[in-house]
Motif scaffolding. Sequence first.
Motif, PDB file in Angstrom:
ATOM      1  N   ILE A  12      34.737  47.369  47.324  1.00  0.00           N
ATOM      2  CA  ILE A  12      34.878  47.815  48.712  1.00  0.00           C
ATOM      3  C   ILE A  12      33.580  47.588  49.476  1.00  0.00           C
ATOM      4  O   ILE A  12      33.594  47.178  50.622  1.00  0.00           O
ATOM      5  N   THR A  64      39.054  46.684  46.816  1.00  0.00           N
ATOM      6  CA  THR A  64      40.024  46.182  47.761  1.00  0.00           C
ATOM      7  C   THR A  64      40.381  44.771  47.296  1.00  0.00           C
ATOM      8  O   THR A  64      40.127  44.436  46.127  1.00  0.00           O
ATOM      9  N   TYR A  65      40.959  43.960  48.143  1.00  0.00           N
ATOM     10  CA  TYR A  65      41.243  42.590  47.716  1.00  0.00           C
ATOM     11  C   TYR A  65      40.951  41.644  48.858  1.00  0.00           C
ATOM     12  O   TYR A  65      40.782  42.056  49.996  1.00  0.00           O
ATOM     13  N   LYS A  66      40.813  40.384  48.522  1.00  0.00           N
ATOM     14  CA  LYS A  66      40.819  39.374  49.574  1.00  0.00           C
ATOM     15  C   LYS A  66      41.836  38.311  49.205  1.00  0.00           C
ATOM     16  O   LYS A  66      42.210  38.164  48.040  1.00  0.00           O
ATOM     17  N   TRP A  67      42.306  37.617  50.226  1.00  0.00           N
ATOM     18  CA  TRP A  67      43.222  36.501  50.021  1.00  0.00           C
ATOM     19  C   TRP A  67      42.393  35.235  49.852  1.00  0.00           C
ATOM     20  O   TRP A  67      41.539  34.931  50.691  1.00  0.00           O
ATOM     21  N   GLN A  68      42.657  34.496  48.788  1.00  0.00           N
ATOM     22  CA  GLN A  68      42.044  33.182  48.628  1.00  0.00           C
ATOM     23  C   GLN A  68      43.143  32.145  48.817  1.00  0.00           C
ATOM     24  O   GLN A  68      44.204  32.240  48.196  1.00  0.00           O
ATOM     25  N   VAL A  69      42.888  31.190  49.693  1.00  0.00           N
ATOM     26  CA  VAL A  69      43.888  30.166  50.020  1.00  0.00           C
ATOM     27  C   VAL A  69      43.288  28.806  49.685  1.00  0.00           C
ATOM     28  O   VAL A  69      42.216  28.463  50.194  1.00  0.00           O
ATOM     29  N   ARG A  70      43.960  28.075  48.804  1.00  0.00           N
ATOM     30  CA  ARG A  70      43.470  26.744  48.419  1.00  0.00           C
ATOM     31  C   ARG A  70      44.428  25.687  48.947  1.00  0.00           C
ATOM     32  O   ARG A  70      45.607  25.671  48.591  1.00  0.00           O
ATOM     33  N   LEU A  80      34.776  30.625  48.092  1.00  0.00           N
ATOM     34  CA  LEU A  80      35.869  31.591  47.933  1.00  0.00           C
ATOM     35  C   LEU A  80      35.359  32.920  47.403  1.00  0.00           C
ATOM     36  O   LEU A  80      35.823  33.986  47.800  1.00  0.00           O
ATOM     37  N   ARG A 120      32.096  34.085  47.505  1.00  0.00           N
ATOM     38  CA  ARG A 120      30.996  34.752  48.208  1.00  0.00           C
ATOM     39  C   ARG A 120      31.322  35.151  49.629  1.00  0.00           C
ATOM     40  O   ARG A 120      30.676  36.050  50.171  1.00  0.00           O
ATOM     41  N   VAL A 121      32.267  34.510  50.258  1.00  0.00           N
ATOM     42  CA  VAL A 121      32.596  34.932  51.629  1.00  0.00           C
ATOM     43  C   VAL A 121      33.451  36.194  51.555  1.00  0.00           C
ATOM     44  O   VAL A 121      34.503  36.216  50.901  1.00  0.00           O
ATOM     45  N   ASP A 122      32.983  37.230  52.211  1.00  0.00           N
ATOM     46  CA  ASP A 122      33.599  38.552  52.104  1.00  0.00           C
ATOM     47  C   ASP A 122      34.516  38.790  53.300  1.00  0.00           C
ATOM     48  O   ASP A 122      34.257  39.644  54.134  1.00  0.00           O
ATOM     49  N   SER A 123      35.587  38.019  53.394  1.00  0.00           N
ATOM     50  CA  SER A 123      36.520  38.178  54.499  1.00  0.00           C
ATOM     51  C   SER A 123      37.917  38.429  53.947  1.00  0.00           C
ATOM     52  O   SER A 123      38.185  38.163  52.782  1.00  0.00           O
ATOM     53  N   ALA A 124      38.782  38.960  54.796  1.00  0.00           N
ATOM     54  CA  ALA A 124      40.142  39.275  54.350  1.00  0.00           C
ATOM     55  C   ALA A 124      40.837  38.026  53.820  1.00  0.00           C
ATOM     56  O   ALA A 124      41.576  38.082  52.838  1.00  0.00           O
ATOM     57  N   ILE A 125      40.589  36.893  54.471  1.00  0.00           N
ATOM     58  CA  ILE A 125      41.192  35.623  54.052  1.00  0.00           C
ATOM     59  C   ILE A 125      40.082  34.585  53.964  1.00  0.00           C
ATOM     60  O   ILE A 125      39.301  34.428  54.905  1.00  0.00           O
ATOM     61  N   VAL A 126      40.005  33.896  52.843  1.00  0.00           N
ATOM     62  CA  VAL A 126      39.033  32.820  52.668  1.00  0.00           C
ATOM     63  C   VAL A 126      39.818  31.577  52.263  1.00  0.00           C
ATOM     64  O   VAL A 126      40.648  31.626  51.343  1.00  0.00           O
ATOM     65  N   MET A 127      39.596  30.481  52.973  1.00  0.00           N
ATOM     66  CA  MET A 127      40.414  29.284  52.779  1.00  0.00           C
ATOM     67  C   MET A 127      39.572  28.083  52.387  1.00  0.00           C
ATOM     68  O   MET A 127      38.428  27.949  52.824  1.00  0.00           O
ATOM     69  N   ARG A 171      38.818  47.476  55.154  1.00  0.00           N
ATOM     70  CA  ARG A 171      38.687  47.190  53.728  1.00  0.00           C
ATOM     71  C   ARG A 171      39.615  48.053  52.879  1.00  0.00           C
ATOM     72  O   ARG A 171      39.829  47.740  51.714  1.00  0.00           O
ATOM     73  N   ARG A 181      44.670  44.494  53.375  1.00  0.00           N
ATOM     74  CA  ARG A 181      43.704  43.576  53.974  1.00  0.00           C
ATOM     75  C   ARG A 181      44.412  42.270  54.266  1.00  0.00           C
ATOM     76  O   ARG A 181      45.218  41.809  53.461  1.00  0.00           O
TER      77      ARG A 181
END
Lengths: 428, 428
Positions: A129, A415-421, B367, B369-376, B401, B405
């Motif tokens: 978090i 918490t979580y984050k979305w990773q989009v590839r 992917l 290290r960037v602390d955002s809700a969505i990382v692409m 957070r 998210r």
Amino acid sequence: MTDTQTLESAQSLSPQELVAGLARAARAAQIELARLSSEQKAQGLIAAAAALRSAEPAILAANAQDVAAGEARGLSGAMLDRLRLDAGRLAGIADAVEAVAHLTDPVGEVISSDSRPNGLQLSRVRVPIGLIGIIYESRPNVTADAAALCLRSGNAVLLRGGSEAVHSNRAIHAAMVQGLESVGIPADAVQLIPTQDRAAVGAMLTAAGLIDMIVPRGGKSLVERVQNDARVPVLAHLDGICHTYIHAAADVDMALSIAVNAKLRRTGICGSMETLLLDAAFPGSVAVVQALLDKGCELRGDARAQALDPRILTATAEDWDTEYLDAILSVAVVDGLEQALDHIARHSSHHTDAIITGDEAVAETFLNRVDSAIVMVNASSQFADGGEFGLGAEIGIATGRLHARGPVALEGLTTYKWQVRGTGQVRP
Amino acid sequence: MTDTQTLESAQSLSPQELVAGLARAARAAQIELARLSSEQKAQGLIAAAAALRSAEPAILAANAQDVAAGEARGLSGAMLDRLRLDAGRLAGIADAVEAVAHLTDPVGEVISSDSRPNGLQLSRVRVPIGLIGIIYESRPNVTADAAALCLRSGNAVLLRGGSEAVHSNRAIHAAMVQGLESVGIPADAVQLIPTQDRAAVGAMLTAAGLIDMIVPRGGKSLVERVQNDARVPVLAHLDGICHTYIHAAADVDMALSIAVNAKLRRTGICGSMETLLLDAAFPGSVAVVQALLDKGCELRGDARAQALDPRILTATAEDWDTEYLDAILSVAVVDGLEQALDHIARHSSHHTDAIITGDEAVAETFLNRVDSAIVMVNASSQFADGGEFGLGAEIGIATGRLHARGPVALEGLTTYKWQVRGTGQVRP
């Protein structure tokens, strides 16, 4: 800087400046922490546990100062007991820190993954978090427990313990920090407000953007203040007004042993039963109330409950909404499941409610319809605890509805984050 | 009561009384709703969609009233466009409600289960949150979308739309309620604040214990007011200051098409790119900025970006923290991944940030290290959307957070409870 210098410089700042400075340092350290492996974080906690054991003389001396000051201030025996450390208790604290090192690190867990028709690969990945603020009262073990849980899950922590334990907390914090540093963990990730100024609590509660979540651990007045004043998200646990409903089809022996355990094993914990609902058709009601009375529990009942035993006092309207945290129990007689559900809906604090029954259909209805963080069948509500639930530890029992509910341990600190590839996708 | 009577009686109440009355009715209905099967809730939404279609004349007439009033008040063309309904848009609203009926109901899902050594069986089961408050601005489709998502997940909803859409919202609400009632769904589960009194927003924000979560959907000033004043948990989405970093190893054609799409496909959505970071070693920077400029995008750059094309204006310090929501883009040149990560850490709103690269190791670092809700990676940030993520719809994109998210749909409208099944266990 020495600790004395740190304290002096802290005292020269406004509470807002103090909190902001500690929070910024903690946030910077958290970024480092997030890049460490699970194994490195575990080694840090093992080193912190060892440092707590080595620092026993300093910690017990600091604690003796707090206890002496508490005695001089006339703290109650119960408060002094919560405050007091000895070699055995301190060893328990160090063991608990080491145990957290061995819990599974939730960070990096893939919660869900999906592939879209356009070829995008989506996954939700657990991340820390960020900076957790913990505001707590007299037990110094919280300093170590909370720091350990936050670190294990990659979070920085800003601790604000009760002023009556300030020397103990500083000594525990100093030992842990020294242990962490010895294995290269950024020690700024664990911050303790060194002053006793109560205004620091207010400064933490309004530090939106600097503190990501606040966990209050303490009595009702602390939790209420936090909920009223906080501009930072709060993971609160309020009262545990826990009910046990003994259904008509309950086994008498089981009902008796669970009722006695749920009320009297430890009366001061939030999972202890505060209201007993006896089904009018349950044949063992007299035996249950007699067992409780014979063990020294005060019962306060409605008229039908009072008919079960002349020793039962008269309950007032307030009793149904009271968390006694003592050997006192309110008792009502209800006509069947619907009346029990209705009583619970009106009076439960949505912490833990239980039914005793041999009827599986009734049990499932109870599990579905009672809207509490924990709903139990044929078990003592005293099991409401992160350790008993297999979480290894707990930072608190959440009675709110968002983020996490019931016992909260490592997963609730993520918490979580979305990773989009993608492979070059653009949106049509 | 007729709608006119409802409105008149609502106007005679204080905002607090109005909100409390609607919230209590909604909470009572939610208890009924929670006992309906997934299929029953789906049938309710299908009936609501049909009712929206049947009510086309009434809804369009109400909308014409709002549009006329908006024109008279001098609303901007963009606001009038968001407000205006026609047969096609209304059909789209009804179709969206029906689509939600076909989404998988998250309620009842077992999130985890465990068996303890003492024989206790533990499971965490998804349940509705309770009563969701939605505070939104001019788009009348939110009335239907939000109601559908809340109902599908077993929640009651209290809607408070913008005053400029009040007639449209009332007509949409009336149609949906009539559809729900026709198949026996408790219509009180969907409540709309019927008055235009702005004080109702404040009353919702402070209705702790009555409203379980508030979702603000609107501009920055609304979201900030909600976050400042709320005593109820908030699921907020703030600005989308979204970055795209074009790494040295990016494919030039891919970088060009993603950059143009991320900025210009639709400039007014929160997932549109607001800052482009060009790696000094990326060979296609001139081509990318020329393509954007040639398509009419205004670029504001740092000195090194300005050297790429004379049409690039000078960025001020503010530009790096600005969500333009327009055909304007800030552009900076960075020396490698670490500088890009540092810029993003300092300026991102933690909504969506993207990298374009052919280097997989660099992509994974980004992917993580960037602390955002969505990382692409290698995709347009315009994909930041619940529909594109396969969630079927979205109630918003959360940039906080806790709890949820990124795009939030049905799962984010649920919480869980612990169900514990025992056989008479007491705690030692």
